[in-house]
Write a protein that holds these residues in place. Sequence first.
Motif, PDB file in Angstrom:
ATOM      1  N   ASN A  72       0.302 -11.886  -0.406  1.00  0.00           N
ATOM      2  CA  ASN A  72       1.845 -11.582  -1.142  1.00  0.00           C
ATOM      3  C   ASN A  72       1.990 -10.254  -1.371  1.00  0.00           C
ATOM      4  OD1 ASN A  72       2.563 -13.214  -3.703  1.00  0.00           O
ATOM      5  ND2 ASN A  72      -0.155 -13.822  -3.369  1.00  0.00           N
ATOM      6  N   LEU A  73       1.115  -9.240  -0.532  1.00  0.00           N
ATOM      7  CA  LEU A  73       0.687  -7.511  -0.125  1.00  0.00           C
ATOM      8  C   LEU A  73       1.889  -7.741   1.038  1.00  0.00           C
ATOM      9  CD1 LEU A  73      -0.097  -5.354  -1.099  1.00  0.00           C
ATOM     10  CD2 LEU A  73      -2.274  -4.931   0.267  1.00  0.00           C
ATOM     11  N   ALA A  74       1.094  -9.185   2.639  1.00  0.00           N
ATOM     12  CA  ALA A  74       2.502  -8.509   3.243  1.00  0.00           C
ATOM     13  C   ALA A  74       3.623  -8.776   2.828  1.00  0.00           C
ATOM     14  CB  ALA A  74       1.889  -9.508   4.041  1.00  0.00           C
ATOM     15  N   ASN A  75       4.278  -9.316   1.481  1.00  0.00           N
ATOM     16  CA  ASN A  75       5.444  -9.661   1.118  1.00  0.00           C
ATOM     17  C   ASN A  75       6.018  -9.062   1.334  1.00  0.00           C
ATOM     18  OD1 ASN A  75       6.014 -12.212   2.431  1.00  0.00           O
ATOM     19  ND2 ASN A  75       4.891 -13.358   0.514  1.00  0.00           N
ATOM     20  N   ILE A  76       4.505  -8.118   0.291  1.00  0.00           N
ATOM     21  CA  ILE A  76       5.271  -6.993  -0.459  1.00  0.00           C
ATOM     22  C   ILE A  76       5.819  -5.734   0.409  1.00  0.00           C
ATOM     23  CG2 ILE A  76       4.787  -4.711  -2.115  1.00  0.00           C
ATOM     24  CD1 ILE A  76       3.024  -6.723  -3.660  1.00  0.00           C
ATOM     25  N   LEU A  77       5.373  -5.833   1.390  1.00  0.00           N
ATOM     26  CA  LEU A  77       5.083  -4.247   1.912  1.00  0.00           C
ATOM     27  C   LEU A  77       6.673  -5.240   2.613  1.00  0.00           C
ATOM     28  CD1 LEU A  77       1.832  -3.491   3.767  1.00  0.00           C
ATOM     29  CD2 LEU A  77       2.923  -2.516   2.612  1.00  0.00           C
ATOM     30  N   VAL A 104      -2.640 -17.189 -17.933  1.00  0.00           N
ATOM     31  CA  VAL A 104      -2.469 -16.423 -17.479  1.00  0.00           C
ATOM     32  C   VAL A 104      -2.198 -16.839 -15.912  1.00  0.00           C
ATOM     33  CG1 VAL A 104      -3.592 -14.521 -16.213  1.00  0.00           C
ATOM     34  CG2 VAL A 104      -4.211 -15.810 -18.426  1.00  0.00           C
ATOM     35  N   PHE A 105      -2.233 -17.846 -15.055  1.00  0.00           N
ATOM     36  CA  PHE A 105      -1.894 -16.984 -14.299  1.00  0.00           C
ATOM     37  C   PHE A 105      -0.667 -18.209 -14.431  1.00  0.00           C
ATOM     38  CE2 PHE A 105      -4.008 -16.636 -10.206  1.00  0.00           C
ATOM     39  CZ  PHE A 105      -5.724 -16.310 -11.081  1.00  0.00           C
ATOM     40  N   GLY A 106      -0.085 -19.314 -15.227  1.00  0.00           N
ATOM     41  CA  GLY A 106       1.232 -19.931 -15.529  1.00  0.00           C
ATOM     42  C   GLY A 106       2.006 -18.716 -15.707  1.00  0.00           C
ATOM     43  N   ILE A 107       1.759 -18.207 -17.009  1.00  0.00           N
ATOM     44  CA  ILE A 107       2.199 -16.474 -16.952  1.00  0.00           C
ATOM     45  C   ILE A 107       3.001 -15.861 -15.828  1.00  0.00           C
ATOM     46  CG2 ILE A 107       2.782 -13.966 -17.913  1.00  0.00           C
ATOM     47  CD1 ILE A 107       2.523 -16.341 -20.114  1.00  0.00           C
ATOM     48  N   SER A 108       1.823 -15.861 -15.122  1.00  0.00           N
ATOM     49  CA  SER A 108       1.947 -14.407 -13.890  1.00  0.00           C
ATOM     50  C   SER A 108       2.722 -15.275 -12.832  1.00  0.00           C
ATOM     51  CB  SER A 108       0.911 -14.164 -13.114  1.00  0.00           C
ATOM     52  OG  SER A 108       0.221 -15.369 -12.659  1.00  0.00           O
ATOM     53  N   LEU A 109       2.557 -17.033 -12.751  1.00  0.00           N
ATOM     54  CA  LEU A 109       4.049 -17.037 -11.881  1.00  0.00           C
ATOM     55  C   LEU A 109       5.376 -17.506 -11.915  1.00  0.00           C
ATOM     56  CD1 LEU A 109       1.822 -19.932 -10.871  1.00  0.00           C
ATOM     57  CD2 LEU A 109       2.575 -18.848  -9.067  1.00  0.00           C
ATOM     58  N   SER A 110       5.113 -16.796 -13.032  1.00  0.00           N
ATOM     59  CA  SER A 110       6.532 -16.914 -13.889  1.00  0.00           C
ATOM     60  C   SER A 110       7.600 -15.989 -14.469  1.00  0.00           C
ATOM     61  CB  SER A 110       6.953 -18.066 -14.960  1.00  0.00           C
ATOM     62  OG  SER A 110       6.400 -17.811 -16.364  1.00  0.00           O
ATOM     63  N   ILE A 111       6.632 -15.156 -14.528  1.00  0.00           N
ATOM     64  CA  ILE A 111       6.690 -13.232 -15.365  1.00  0.00           C
ATOM     65  C   ILE A 111       8.189 -12.864 -15.125  1.00  0.00           C
ATOM     66  CG2 ILE A 111       5.224 -12.307 -14.355  1.00  0.00           C
ATOM     67  CD1 ILE A 111       5.209 -11.049 -16.994  1.00  0.00           C
ATOM     68  N   SER A 112       8.565 -13.129 -13.905  1.00  0.00           N
ATOM     69  CA  SER A 112       9.595 -12.168 -12.896  1.00  0.00           C
ATOM     70  C   SER A 112      10.783 -12.914 -13.626  1.00  0.00           C
ATOM     71  CB  SER A 112       9.501 -12.174 -11.607  1.00  0.00           C
ATOM     72  OG  SER A 112       9.099 -13.840 -11.291  1.00  0.00           O
ATOM     73  N   ALA A 162      10.068 -12.156   5.299  1.00  0.00           N
ATOM     74  CA  ALA A 162       8.874 -12.449   4.625  1.00  0.00           C
ATOM     75  C   ALA A 162       9.031 -13.663   4.553  1.00  0.00           C
ATOM     76  CB  ALA A 162       9.608 -11.618   3.738  1.00  0.00           C
ATOM     77  N   ASP A 163       8.186 -14.589   3.703  1.00  0.00           N
ATOM     78  CA  ASP A 163       7.592 -15.356   3.319  1.00  0.00           C
ATOM     79  C   ASP A 163       7.044 -16.305   4.504  1.00  0.00           C
ATOM     80  OD1 ASP A 163       7.391 -15.039   0.963  1.00  0.00           O
ATOM     81  OD2 ASP A 163      10.021 -15.206   0.699  1.00  0.00           O
ATOM     82  N   TRP A 164       7.233 -15.831   6.009  1.00  0.00           N
ATOM     83  CA  TRP A 164       6.634 -16.819   7.331  1.00  0.00           C
ATOM     84  C   TRP A 164       5.667 -16.986   7.127  1.00  0.00           C
ATOM     85  CZ3 TRP A 164       4.140 -14.502  11.120  1.00  0.00           C
ATOM     86  CH2 TRP A 164       3.526 -15.604  12.426  1.00  0.00           C
ATOM     87  N   ASN A 165       5.406 -17.361   7.187  1.00  0.00           N
ATOM     88  CA  ASN A 165       3.791 -18.555   6.844  1.00  0.00           C
ATOM     89  C   ASN A 165       2.886 -19.475   7.971  1.00  0.00           C
ATOM     90  OD1 ASN A 165       0.835 -18.612   7.021  1.00  0.00           O
ATOM     91  ND2 ASN A 165       0.972 -19.003   4.495  1.00  0.00           N
ATOM     92  N   THR A 209       8.323 -11.098  -7.432  1.00  0.00           N
ATOM     93  CA  THR A 209       7.434 -12.391  -7.760  1.00  0.00           C
ATOM     94  C   THR A 209       6.123 -11.923  -6.426  1.00  0.00           C
ATOM     95  OG1 THR A 209       9.331 -13.027  -7.243  1.00  0.00           O
ATOM     96  CG2 THR A 209       7.662 -14.795  -7.989  1.00  0.00           C
ATOM     97  N   ASP A 210       6.151 -11.700  -5.876  1.00  0.00           N
ATOM     98  CA  ASP A 210       4.906 -10.777  -4.916  1.00  0.00           C
ATOM     99  C   ASP A 210       3.640 -10.302  -5.098  1.00  0.00           C
ATOM    100  OD1 ASP A 210       5.429 -12.763  -2.848  1.00  0.00           O
ATOM    101  OD2 ASP A 210       7.171 -10.840  -2.456  1.00  0.00           O
ATOM    102  N   LEU A 211       4.378  -8.991  -6.391  1.00  0.00           N
ATOM    103  CA  LEU A 211       3.530  -8.135  -7.229  1.00  0.00           C
ATOM    104  C   LEU A 211       2.410  -8.932  -8.490  1.00  0.00           C
ATOM    105  CD1 LEU A 211       2.133  -4.873  -7.359  1.00  0.00           C
ATOM    106  CD2 LEU A 211       3.950  -5.033  -8.690  1.00  0.00           C
TER     107      LEU A 211
END
Lengths: 377, 316
Positions: free
Chosen positions: A176-181, B259-267, A289-292, B279-281
Motif C-alpha cells: 500500500n505504501l508503494a501505491n501511495i508513493l 474494523v478491517f471491514g470499515i477500513s476496506l470501505s471507508i474511502s 500503481a497496483d502492479w504486482n 484507499t491505500d492509506l
Amino acid sequence: MSSDATAPATAAQAPPGPAETAPPAAIGRMAEIVVRSLVPVLLALVAGGLVLLALGANPIQFYADVWSGGMDFGAWQDTVMRMAPLALIACGLIYVFKAGIWNLGIDGQFLLAGGVIAGLAPELYGNMPDALMFLILFIVAGVVASVWTIVPALLRAHYGVNEIITSLMTSFIGINLANILIKGPFQDTASNVPQTEAIPFTNLLPTIPGTRIHVGVIVAAVLAIATWYAMSRTSFGLRLAILGANARAAAHVGISVPRLILVAFMTSGAFIGLAAAAEIMGIWGYVRADWNPAFGLLVVPLVFLARFNALATIPFVAALALMTIGGDLATQNAGVSNEFTLLLVGLVLLFMGVTELLGRRRSLGQSYLQGIKRRKG
Amino acid sequence: MSEIFTTDVLTALLAGGILAGVPLLFAALGEMVAERAGVLNIGLEGYMLMGAYVGFVTAYHTNTFLGFLGGAAAGAAVSLIMVVLCIRLGLDQIVVGIAITLAAEGATALIFDSQFAESRPTLGATERIDIPGLSQIPVVGGGDTSDGSVFSQPPIVYIGLAIVVGTAWTMRRTHWGLNIRAAGDKPSALDAAGVSVLGTRTWATLFCGAMAGMGGAYLSITAAGLFEDFITQGRGFIAIVLAMLARGKGAWVLIGAFVFGISLSISDALQIAGVDISTDLVFMLPFVTVIAVLVVFGRRSYLPAALALPYVRGAR
C-alpha cells in the motif's frame, strides 16, 4: 516436451551434490536428490496435463507451446531475464529458510523497493553517469527492502512474535505504501494513469552484447554463487544452519540468536530489493500503481525443491521462468486462463509432499520438508 | 467533523464495513478455531477462493442458500488436503498451505475461464431481512437504504453472528472447546486423556475450511454478485492475521473483522461526504496500528505452543 523443460535440472544439479556430502555413496545420494526434486515436477506436469485434457486442450501441444513461447524467436532472452528476479528472491529466501525463519513478506519488500527506485530514478537520470545511477538505485533498493524486514525481525528476535504474521502485515503495508508513493509524490504528471516517470527504454540497464539480455542477469548469477559460497563455505552459513537446526543449541554454542535472526532477515530483504531493482531497471523503467507480479509465493517451493542450495535453485528458476514467459502463448493457443502456471506450481508443492511420504517409506534420502523446523515458544 | 459524518455517511460506513467484514469474520473465525487446535492454515486464501467459486456457481444455477452451503462444502473439501497431508501424514503445514493457495488460485481461474469466459454472469442483489422496528432506526437500521445497515442484512450475516457466539461459547464452556485448546497447547496431554489429537485437529480444520468457504461464498454471492480471478485479493491472509491477533477470543474476531471491514470501505463512504482519501492509506492503517502496538507493548506472541507442529505420539 515436458521432459525437455526439466532436463537441464539433472545436469545443473550435479555439482552441489558431491560438494555437500562425503564422497562415499555420492552417486547414490545424487540419485536420491534428483529423484526427490524431479519426481514432484514431473508428476505436476502430468497432473496439469490431465487438467488440460479435462478442459479440452491438448497437453502435449500445450507444453510444446510453452517451450516455443519461452524459447523460440528470441523469447529465450525474456526467459533468461525473468530468471534474474526469481533467482535473487530464491537466494534471499535461502538465508532465512536455512535459519528456520519464515519471511513471507516478499511481495511487499519487492514492490516497495521497486516503487522507491522507480520514483528516484527520474531524479537521478541525466544528472550523473548511468552506471552510477544504477549503482545507487540497486543499493537503495537493497536497503529499502532490507529495512522493511527490521520490524518483523526485531519482534521475532526479542519478543518471539511469530514472524509469519508480522512479515505478512508489513507486506500489506509495503504494497500500500508503494501505491501511495506512486500515486502521490512519485507520480508522472504527464501521464493519465498513476505511474512513475519512465526512464527511456534505451537507457535501462546495459545489455549483454549481441542480445537483449540486461546485466541484471549477471548480477543475479554472481550473487547466486556468492550465496552458495556463503551458505556452504563460511561460518555465517554454518551459524544460520545451526540456528535452523536447533535454536537452543545455537544459543549454547555462543551464537547471538537475536542478532543472527536480524542479519538473516535483513540479508533476505536486501536480495529481494535487488530482485526488484533488476526487474524495474532491466525491463520496465517505471512502475505502475497496483502492479504486482506476485513472485513471492511462486518462488517459495523452488527453494525447498533445491533444498536451500542456491546453485540448485537455478534449474528450477529456469523452469519457472520458462513457464511464466512461455505460458502466455500456450494458454492463449489452448484457450485456457493464463493462471495455469499457479496451478502447476501448487501441484509441484503438493506432489513434493507426496514424494516426501514415499521417500519416508522407501528411504529416498534426507527429507527437505523438515528443513525448516518449527520452534517452540 | 460533524458535517462529514452525516446520517448517510455513517449508514454507508456501517453497511460497507459489514459487507467487507463478513467474509473476514467467517474466515478468521474458522482459522481461530484451527489455530487453537494447532493447525496453521496458510491455505485459507485457497479455501476462500474455492468457496467463492463453487458458491457462485451453485447460487447461479440454484439459489443463494444452496450457494452458501456449496461454498462451505467446497472450502471443507479443500481443507481435506490439509487434513490428509499435514494432520494425518505430518507434512509441513506452511508448505502445504502455500500449495493450496497457489493451486486454488490457478484452478478457480482456469475452471471459471473455461466455463464463463464469454458470458461473465452476475447475480442479483441478495434479499435482506429487515428486523421489524429496529430497521427503522436511523444509521443502524438501514431498512430504507439501498445497502442496508446493521438491522437490515441478508440472513447469512445473522447466521454468521450466531456462529460467532456459538463458537465462542463452545470454545470456552464445553468439552469440545477444551479438547481443541488442548490439541494446540499440549497435545500429549489430550492424547493421554484418551481423546484423539488427530481427530480433534481434523474436525477443527474442516470447520475452518467450511467457514472460510462460506466467507468466500459471501464475497462472490452477496458482496460482488459475480466471480472473478483472485476475487479474495489476499483476504485469506488478513483473516490469518486477525485470527492470530484475536488470541482465541470470538469477540475479538468480530471486532477485528469489523474494523478491517470499515477500513476496506471507508474511502467509499467518505466519498459520499465529498472527502477524497486514499484507499491505500486507509487500508494500511489497521496493520500499522497493530505493528505499532506490537512494537510499543512488545510482548511474547500468544500462539498455541504446538501450532504448526505435527503430533507424533511418543515423540518428545
